[in-house]
Motif scaffolding. Sequence first.
Motif, PDB file in Angstrom:
ATOM      1  N   ARG A 207       0.738  -1.219  -0.096  1.00  0.00           N
ATOM      2  CA  ARG A 207      -0.053  -0.097  -0.108  1.00  0.00           C
ATOM      3  C   ARG A 207       0.884   1.450   0.089  1.00  0.00           C
ATOM      4  N   ALA A 208       0.284   2.222  -0.425  1.00  0.00           N
ATOM      5  CA  ALA A 208       1.081   3.826  -0.363  1.00  0.00           C
ATOM      6  C   ALA A 208       0.486   4.499   0.747  1.00  0.00           C
ATOM      7  N   TYR A 209       1.342   5.030   1.625  1.00  0.00           N
ATOM      8  CA  TYR A 209       0.921   5.772   2.550  1.00  0.00           C
ATOM      9  C   TYR A 209       1.272   7.354   2.087  1.00  0.00           C
ATOM     10  N   ARG A 210       0.244   8.326   2.013  1.00  0.00           N
ATOM     11  CA  ARG A 210       0.472   9.560   1.896  1.00  0.00           C
ATOM     12  C   ARG A 210       0.901  10.430   3.023  1.00  0.00           C
ATOM     13  N   LEU A 211       1.859  11.029   2.787  1.00  0.00           N
ATOM     14  CA  LEU A 211       2.691  11.583   4.177  1.00  0.00           C
ATOM     15  C   LEU A 211       2.102  13.120   4.123  1.00  0.00           C
ATOM     16  N   ASP A 212       1.860  13.697   5.160  1.00  0.00           N
ATOM     17  CA  ASP A 212       1.554  14.827   5.422  1.00  0.00           C
ATOM     18  C   ASP A 212       2.857  16.001   5.775  1.00  0.00           C
ATOM     19  N   LYS A 213       2.687  17.210   5.777  1.00  0.00           N
ATOM     20  CA  LYS A 213       3.501  17.961   5.999  1.00  0.00           C
ATOM     21  C   LYS A 213       4.645  17.885   7.160  1.00  0.00           C
ATOM     22  N   SER A 214       3.884  17.607   8.163  1.00  0.00           N
ATOM     23  CA  SER A 214       4.656  17.225   9.537  1.00  0.00           C
ATOM     24  C   SER A 214       5.448  15.977   9.538  1.00  0.00           C
ATOM     25  N   GLN A 215       4.866  15.208   8.674  1.00  0.00           N
ATOM     26  CA  GLN A 215       5.666  13.582   8.619  1.00  0.00           C
ATOM     27  C   GLN A 215       6.903  13.982   7.540  1.00  0.00           C
ATOM     28  N   THR A 216       6.508  14.645   6.323  1.00  0.00           N
ATOM     29  CA  THR A 216       7.696  14.876   5.234  1.00  0.00           C
ATOM     30  C   THR A 216       8.732  15.927   6.230  1.00  0.00           C
ATOM     31  N   ASP A 217       8.385  16.902   6.975  1.00  0.00           N
ATOM     32  CA  ASP A 217       9.273  17.553   7.594  1.00  0.00           C
ATOM     33  C   ASP A 217      10.225  16.707   8.582  1.00  0.00           C
ATOM     34  N   PHE A 218       9.594  16.045   9.334  1.00  0.00           N
ATOM     35  CA  PHE A 218      10.377  15.099  10.237  1.00  0.00           C
ATOM     36  C   PHE A 218      11.481  14.080   9.481  1.00  0.00           C
ATOM     37  N   LEU A 219      11.019  13.681   8.315  1.00  0.00           N
ATOM     38  CA  LEU A 219      11.902  12.784   7.439  1.00  0.00           C
ATOM     39  C   LEU A 219      13.003  13.683   6.992  1.00  0.00           C
ATOM     40  N   LEU A 220      12.792  14.933   6.603  1.00  0.00           N
ATOM     41  CA  LEU A 220      13.587  16.119   5.898  1.00  0.00           C
ATOM     42  C   LEU A 220      14.384  16.758   6.686  1.00  0.00           C
ATOM     43  N   ARG A 221      14.512  16.719   8.263  1.00  0.00           N
ATOM     44  CA  ARG A 221      15.159  17.534   9.045  1.00  0.00           C
ATOM     45  C   ARG A 221      16.795  17.407   8.729  1.00  0.00           C
ATOM     46  N   PRO A 222      17.508  18.271   9.019  1.00  0.00           N
ATOM     47  CA  PRO A 222      19.043  18.593   8.592  1.00  0.00           C
ATOM     48  C   PRO A 222      19.835  17.221   8.703  1.00  0.00           C
ATOM     49  N   SER A 223      19.514  16.606   9.853  1.00  0.00           N
ATOM     50  CA  SER A 223      20.608  15.367   9.991  1.00  0.00           C
ATOM     51  C   SER A 223      20.171  14.368   9.268  1.00  0.00           C
ATOM     52  N   TRP A 224      18.984  14.038   8.483  1.00  0.00           N
ATOM     53  CA  TRP A 224      18.694  13.140   7.736  1.00  0.00           C
ATOM     54  C   TRP A 224      18.461  13.473   6.079  1.00  0.00           C
ATOM     55  N   GLU A 225      18.790  14.808   6.042  1.00  0.00           N
ATOM     56  CA  GLU A 225      18.337  15.407   4.470  1.00  0.00           C
ATOM     57  C   GLU A 225      19.086  14.653   3.455  1.00  0.00           C
ATOM     58  N   VAL A 300      -3.515   2.899   7.187  1.00  0.00           N
ATOM     59  CA  VAL A 300      -2.968   2.333   8.220  1.00  0.00           C
ATOM     60  C   VAL A 300      -2.941   0.886   7.936  1.00  0.00           C
ATOM     61  N   GLY A 301      -3.800   0.542   6.702  1.00  0.00           N
ATOM     62  CA  GLY A 301      -3.546  -0.790   6.426  1.00  0.00           C
ATOM     63  C   GLY A 301      -4.701  -1.730   7.269  1.00  0.00           C
ATOM     64  N   THR A 302      -6.092  -1.433   7.317  1.00  0.00           N
ATOM     65  CA  THR A 302      -7.224  -2.088   7.897  1.00  0.00           C
ATOM     66  C   THR A 302      -8.379  -1.740   7.472  1.00  0.00           C
ATOM     67  N   SER A 303      -9.270  -2.381   7.993  1.00  0.00           N
ATOM     68  CA  SER A 303     -10.744  -1.995   7.682  1.00  0.00           C
ATOM     69  C   SER A 303     -11.567  -1.137   8.162  1.00  0.00           C
ATOM     70  N   ILE A 304     -12.510  -0.460   7.289  1.00  0.00           N
ATOM     71  CA  ILE A 304     -13.270   0.629   7.723  1.00  0.00           C
ATOM     72  C   ILE A 304     -14.225   0.050   9.203  1.00  0.00           C
ATOM     73  N   GLU A 305     -14.664  -1.177   9.092  1.00  0.00           N
ATOM     74  CA  GLU A 305     -15.364  -1.737  10.073  1.00  0.00           C
ATOM     75  C   GLU A 305     -14.492  -1.887  11.395  1.00  0.00           C
ATOM     76  N   MET A 306     -13.194  -2.254  11.201  1.00  0.00           N
ATOM     77  CA  MET A 306     -12.422  -2.218  12.476  1.00  0.00           C
ATOM     78  C   MET A 306     -12.169  -0.808  13.040  1.00  0.00           C
ATOM     79  N   ILE A 307     -11.932   0.032  12.210  1.00  0.00           N
ATOM     80  CA  ILE A 307     -11.767   1.248  12.718  1.00  0.00           C
ATOM     81  C   ILE A 307     -13.103   2.085  13.189  1.00  0.00           C
ATOM     82  N   THR A 308     -14.235   1.704  12.788  1.00  0.00           N
ATOM     83  CA  THR A 308     -15.462   1.970  13.402  1.00  0.00           C
ATOM     84  C   THR A 308     -15.781   1.439  14.761  1.00  0.00           C
ATOM     85  N   LYS A 309     -15.562   0.181  14.703  1.00  0.00           N
ATOM     86  CA  LYS A 309     -15.905  -0.580  16.038  1.00  0.00           C
ATOM     87  C   LYS A 309     -15.181  -0.472  16.939  1.00  0.00           C
ATOM     88  N   THR A 310     -13.770  -0.364  16.680  1.00  0.00           N
ATOM     89  CA  THR A 310     -12.908   0.121  17.887  1.00  0.00           C
ATOM     90  C   THR A 310     -12.891   1.356  18.112  1.00  0.00           C
TER      91      THR A 310
END
Length: 339
Positions: A207-225, A300-310
């Motif tokens: 599956r493909a996970y779409r990164l938001d800005k905070s996640q992208t910024d975390f991965l692109l911080r100077p020590s890892w850039e 996150v790789g799960t079902s709509i039913e699981m998200i709703t019930k949990t």
Amino acid sequence: MNAGIYNPVACYDPKKAVEKARLDERYKSLVFLWFEWKKLDHEYSAASLRVHKRIETVLSTIHHEHLNLGNAHGFLEAYRMLGYSDGTVKRDLNDIVACVNYWCKLGKVAHNPYPAIKSQLTPKKHNNKGRFTANERAIIIQSLGVNAYRDLVQFLFMTGLRPEEAIPLTWGDINFKKGLMQINKTYSKGDLRHNTKQGKKGKIVHRAYRLDKSQTDFLLRPSWEESALNEIDNALVFPSPKGTYINWGNFNKRIWKPLLTDLVALNKIRKYLKPYCMRHTAITNMIKRGDRINVIAAQVGTSIEMITKTYLISNDWWIDDDTGLDLSSYSDYISEYSK
């Protein structure tokens, strides 16, 4: 024997009868069934092979009278007497049941007695349900210090990935131009699989996970850039201090559990929760900010039913939330899965 008349006495071969009786007797032995089953062409993970090694140690230790299929209850008690927990016995019985089921399907064994004894097992329940508050999350991350484990924990809190999905991530899995992260493998107990939890034998699921800005910024911080932008295919995003895959079991036992136990004792967090609750926390935060359920499930790789019930139907999931939460936008899902 007269022509056209079957005479069973005349056709009886005592040698063949003795041989058949001997073979029939062997199929009553779990040891015989297990090792004959293991000769078949199976593909086993490293984790399964460790389970099999334990089972074979047990089979070589238990008295032969408890290894007869007719004495399944004696087998269970003998297993417990060796000091194994009910959780371990139950895990091992899954493979033993599969083995005996195989011979049942071939007609070699009339009945599999082992599923019935699983109901007598009472594995210890793990506290795998619950979530951390924003303050607790910050305290845990800060308390970990500056190291590879802290980076991984922070990322799990942000994304809701399963630990076994995040540990084998490489920079080549991340496309910063498209803002996508490929979840295409798992690493658990020394076993690297080029599949996800949704994938089964003979079925590969990525599956493909779409990164938001905070996640992208975390991965692109100077020590890892440099590593991130060069997208070094085989370089791990979260390597262990030795540069290899992080051993999640060791992290849980040697770092997570002692740390959170201390934080509870100091009244810095409310209660001890398993590391998996970082995933619960992330999914909870996605709901709180109003993300669509189908999008969360796909991420996150799960079902709509699981998200709703949990997370939506459970009456006590939000009991300690003080943010004025409004779940009205999810009323259709709640109505559908509450039936």
